[in-house]
Design a protein around this motif. Structure first.
Motif, PDB file in Angstrom:
ATOM      1  N   GLY A  98      23.881 -11.699  29.035  1.00  0.00           N
ATOM      2  CA  GLY A  98      24.736 -11.179  30.092  1.00  0.00           C
ATOM      3  C   GLY A  98      25.092  -9.728  29.873  1.00  0.00           C
ATOM      4  O   GLY A  98      24.288  -8.938  29.372  1.00  0.00           O
ATOM      5  N   GLY A  99      26.333  -9.388  30.229  1.00  0.00           N
ATOM      6  CA  GLY A  99      26.833  -8.035  30.074  1.00  0.00           C
ATOM      7  C   GLY A  99      27.981  -7.985  29.085  1.00  0.00           C
ATOM      8  O   GLY A  99      28.077  -8.807  28.176  1.00  0.00           O
ATOM      9  N   GLY A 100      28.879  -7.014  29.291  1.00  0.00           N
ATOM     10  CA  GLY A 100      29.933  -6.751  28.325  1.00  0.00           C
ATOM     11  C   GLY A 100      30.817  -7.931  27.995  1.00  0.00           C
ATOM     12  O   GLY A 100      31.134  -8.170  26.829  1.00  0.00           O
ATOM     13  N   THR A 101      31.222  -8.708  29.008  1.00  0.00           N
ATOM     14  CA  THR A 101      32.141  -9.824  28.775  1.00  0.00           C
ATOM     15  C   THR A 101      31.528 -10.871  27.854  1.00  0.00           C
ATOM     16  O   THR A 101      32.152 -11.291  26.873  1.00  0.00           O
ATOM     17  CB  THR A 101      32.539 -10.477  30.110  1.00  0.00           C
ATOM     18  OG1 THR A 101      33.234  -9.513  30.920  1.00  0.00           O
ATOM     19  CG2 THR A 101      33.455 -11.670  29.872  1.00  0.00           C
ATOM     20  N   ILE A 102      30.313 -11.292  28.166  1.00  0.00           N
ATOM     21  CA  ILE A 102      29.647 -12.325  27.360  1.00  0.00           C
ATOM     22  C   ILE A 102      29.398 -11.816  25.938  1.00  0.00           C
ATOM     23  O   ILE A 102      29.622 -12.532  24.951  1.00  0.00           O
ATOM     24  CB  ILE A 102      28.311 -12.758  28.003  1.00  0.00           C
ATOM     25  CG1 ILE A 102      28.514 -13.203  29.461  1.00  0.00           C
ATOM     26  CG2 ILE A 102      27.660 -13.866  27.191  1.00  0.00           C
ATOM     27  CD1 ILE A 102      29.394 -14.413  29.642  1.00  0.00           C
ATOM     28  N   ILE A 103      28.923 -10.578  25.839  1.00  0.00           N
ATOM     29  CA  ILE A 103      28.635 -10.005  24.516  1.00  0.00           C
ATOM     30  C   ILE A 103      29.917  -9.861  23.704  1.00  0.00           C
ATOM     31  O   ILE A 103      29.942 -10.142  22.495  1.00  0.00           O
ATOM     32  CB  ILE A 103      27.925  -8.647  24.659  1.00  0.00           C
ATOM     33  CG1 ILE A 103      26.613  -8.816  25.430  1.00  0.00           C
ATOM     34  CG2 ILE A 103      27.646  -8.039  23.288  1.00  0.00           C
ATOM     35  CD1 ILE A 103      25.963  -7.504  25.844  1.00  0.00           C
ATOM     36  N   ASP A 104      30.992  -9.445  24.356  1.00  0.00           N
ATOM     37  CA  ASP A 104      32.261  -9.264  23.647  1.00  0.00           C
ATOM     38  C   ASP A 104      32.824 -10.581  23.128  1.00  0.00           C
ATOM     39  O   ASP A 104      33.506 -10.613  22.097  1.00  0.00           O
ATOM     40  CB  ASP A 104      33.287  -8.576  24.558  1.00  0.00           C
ATOM     41  CG  ASP A 104      33.023  -7.084  24.696  1.00  0.00           C
ATOM     42  OD1 ASP A 104      32.125  -6.583  24.000  1.00  0.00           O
ATOM     43  OD2 ASP A 104      33.713  -6.424  25.494  1.00  0.00           O
ATOM     44  N   ILE A 105      32.549 -11.677  23.815  1.00  0.00           N
ATOM     45  CA  ILE A 105      32.974 -12.993  23.326  1.00  0.00           C
ATOM     46  C   ILE A 105      32.268 -13.294  22.005  1.00  0.00           C
ATOM     47  O   ILE A 105      32.894 -13.724  21.031  1.00  0.00           O
ATOM     48  CB  ILE A 105      32.682 -14.085  24.376  1.00  0.00           C
ATOM     49  CG1 ILE A 105      33.639 -13.944  25.566  1.00  0.00           C
ATOM     50  CG2 ILE A 105      32.799 -15.482  23.758  1.00  0.00           C
ATOM     51  CD1 ILE A 105      33.324 -14.856  26.732  1.00  0.00           C
ATOM     52  N   ALA A 106      30.956 -13.043  21.973  1.00  0.00           N
ATOM     53  CA  ALA A 106      30.190 -13.268  20.728  1.00  0.00           C
ATOM     54  C   ALA A 106      30.686 -12.350  19.621  1.00  0.00           C
ATOM     55  O   ALA A 106      30.787 -12.765  18.452  1.00  0.00           O
ATOM     56  CB  ALA A 106      28.703 -13.038  20.991  1.00  0.00           C
ATOM     57  N   LYS A 107      31.012 -11.121  19.967  1.00  0.00           N
ATOM     58  CA  LYS A 107      31.512 -10.167  18.967  1.00  0.00           C
ATOM     59  C   LYS A 107      32.861 -10.596  18.402  1.00  0.00           C
ATOM     60  O   LYS A 107      33.107 -10.490  17.190  1.00  0.00           O
ATOM     61  CB  LYS A 107      31.646  -8.775  19.596  1.00  0.00           C
ATOM     62  CG  LYS A 107      30.328  -8.079  19.868  1.00  0.00           C
ATOM     63  CD  LYS A 107      30.572  -6.664  20.394  1.00  0.00           C
ATOM     64  CE  LYS A 107      29.285  -5.868  20.409  1.00  0.00           C
ATOM     65  NZ  LYS A 107      29.498  -4.448  20.726  1.00  0.00           N
ATOM     66  N   THR A 108      33.741 -11.063  19.266  1.00  0.00           N
ATOM     67  CA  THR A 108      35.066 -11.501  18.821  1.00  0.00           C
ATOM     68  C   THR A 108      34.951 -12.700  17.896  1.00  0.00           C
ATOM     69  O   THR A 108      35.641 -12.785  16.869  1.00  0.00           O
ATOM     70  CB  THR A 108      35.962 -11.849  20.026  1.00  0.00           C
ATOM     71  OG1 THR A 108      35.990 -10.746  20.934  1.00  0.00           O
ATOM     72  CG2 THR A 108      37.391 -12.151  19.577  1.00  0.00           C
TER      73      THR A 108
END
Length: 365
Positions: A98-108
């Motif tokens: 996906g984009g920023g939201t999905i990636i940021d969930i994985a990062k968190t």
């Protein structure tokens, strides 16, 4: 002068058409037994990405799972639920599609929960989350987005295929252009004036050119490739290392998310040009606006100011110039200011207090 800095880019950036086939090689190099794909509601399935990853997993005897983020929110509460699911399934690798939201969930999850390694398949370029170590999540207690950076937040790999942009709506693309332009501007308005500023100006001009082509429906695969690469570069932090900048517009937007119906990009299209206009008499902003004007007018018989160049771009993206059209009924100014001002001052270049900010914010609404 460029200040001392430390920079590392451990992510394997895999760019181009049909590069998703490279996932097979990336997974074979790791001891993965149970993999989960994090994705949104539609695009990952519509693009056939889920089926490709599932097939690769079966080929490599990896147990395959999916978790779809239906509401599209990277809230702390959502992330805790997802983390519980991953722990329950004993997942030891994530692919964020996906984009920023999905990636940021994985990062968190990797940075703050259980350190699960992850890769990325980018379908919505905008935030540069596929190429940096920052992440944003919504704090349900503080009622605002929290932005953080961690060396633990880099993806293992990022698959960046520009053809995946085909599922994006006009609204999503307009928000993306606004977000990328704002990332570049935030880094441009640094105290330091170096060759980096010339690189940023070139990127700003190209974003404007690409947006015009998108509006004219001339956004071919060549433009898609260029745009995706530009978005990844825009906030890879190569432009901000060793430089002192504000990021006030992003702070304002992050604290506004609880009260706005607009996307991140839509809100920035109003906030960013207003902040630059408000700051134009600051010695550093004034110097940078003059420099921007000199560069964009170099071979142009029709002279325009740096501020006009910025305002014109955002006005072409959004007809709204006031936040009042975006604010929900639950907006209370004092509550919002309390959320934003968890420190006495905002900014590092144009430093302002609560009274000064209130004057600025009233001009927005």
């Amino acid at each position: 002068m460029i200040n001392n800095f430390y920079f590392s880019f451990p992510t394997k950036y895999i760019f181009g058409i049909n590069t998703i086939s490279q996932i097979e090689n990336e997974l074979s190099d790791k001891s993965i037994t149970r993999l989960c794909v994090l994705a949104g509601k539609y695009s990952a399935e519509k693009l056939g990405i889920l089926k490709i990853i599932e097939t690769i997993c079966h080929k490599q005897n990896i147990n395959y799972y999916e978790y779809k983020i239906i509401d599209g929110k990277a809230s702390r509460e959502n992330i805790e639920y997802i983390n519980d699911f991953l722990l329950n399934k004993k997942i030891n690798f994530i692919i964020a599609v996906g984009g920023g939201t999905i990636i940021d969930i994985a990062k968190t999850i990797k940075s703050e929960f259980n350190n699960i390694e992850f890769g990325v398949v980018l379908t919505h370029p905008a935030s540069s989350s596929e190429s940096n170590n920052s992440y944003v999540y919504y704090d349900n207690i503080k009622n605002k987005k929290i932005a953080k950076r961690s060396m633990n937040a880099y993806p293992s790999f990022s698959i960046c295929d520009p053809t995946y942009m085909e599922t994006l709506t006009k609204k999503q693309m307009y928000s993306s252009f606004s977000d990328v332009f704002s990332h570049l501007l935030e880094q441009f308005f640094a105290i330091e004036l170096t060759f980096i500023d010339d690189m940023i100006i070139a990127c700003l001009q190209r974003v404007v050119n690409l947006f015009e082509l998108y509006q004219k429906k001339l956004f071919t695969i060549n433009e898609q490739m260029e745009y995706m690469l530009l978005t990844s570069m825009a906030l890879s932090y190569i432009f901000s290392n060793g430089r002192t900048m504000d990021w006030v517009a992003h702070q304002v937007e992050h604290s506004l998310s609880e009260y706005s119906i607009g996307t991140h990009g839509e809100n920035l299209a109003i906030i960013m040009p207003a902040w630059v206009s408000f700051s134009q008499n600051n010695q550093y902003y004034s110097k940078k606006l003059e420099y921007l004007s000199s560069k964009i007018n170099h071979n142009n018989s029709k002279k325009i100011s740096g501020l006009f160049f910025i305002q014109s771009f955002y006005s072409s993206i959004s007809e709204n110039c006031r936040l009042s059209s975006m604010l929900k009924n639950n907006f209370i100014l004092d509550k919002y200011l309390g959320t934003l001002f968890d420190t006495p001052l905002l900014g590092r270049v144009n430093v302002i207090n609560l009274e000064q900010f209130s004057f600025f914010f009233n001009s927005l609404i």
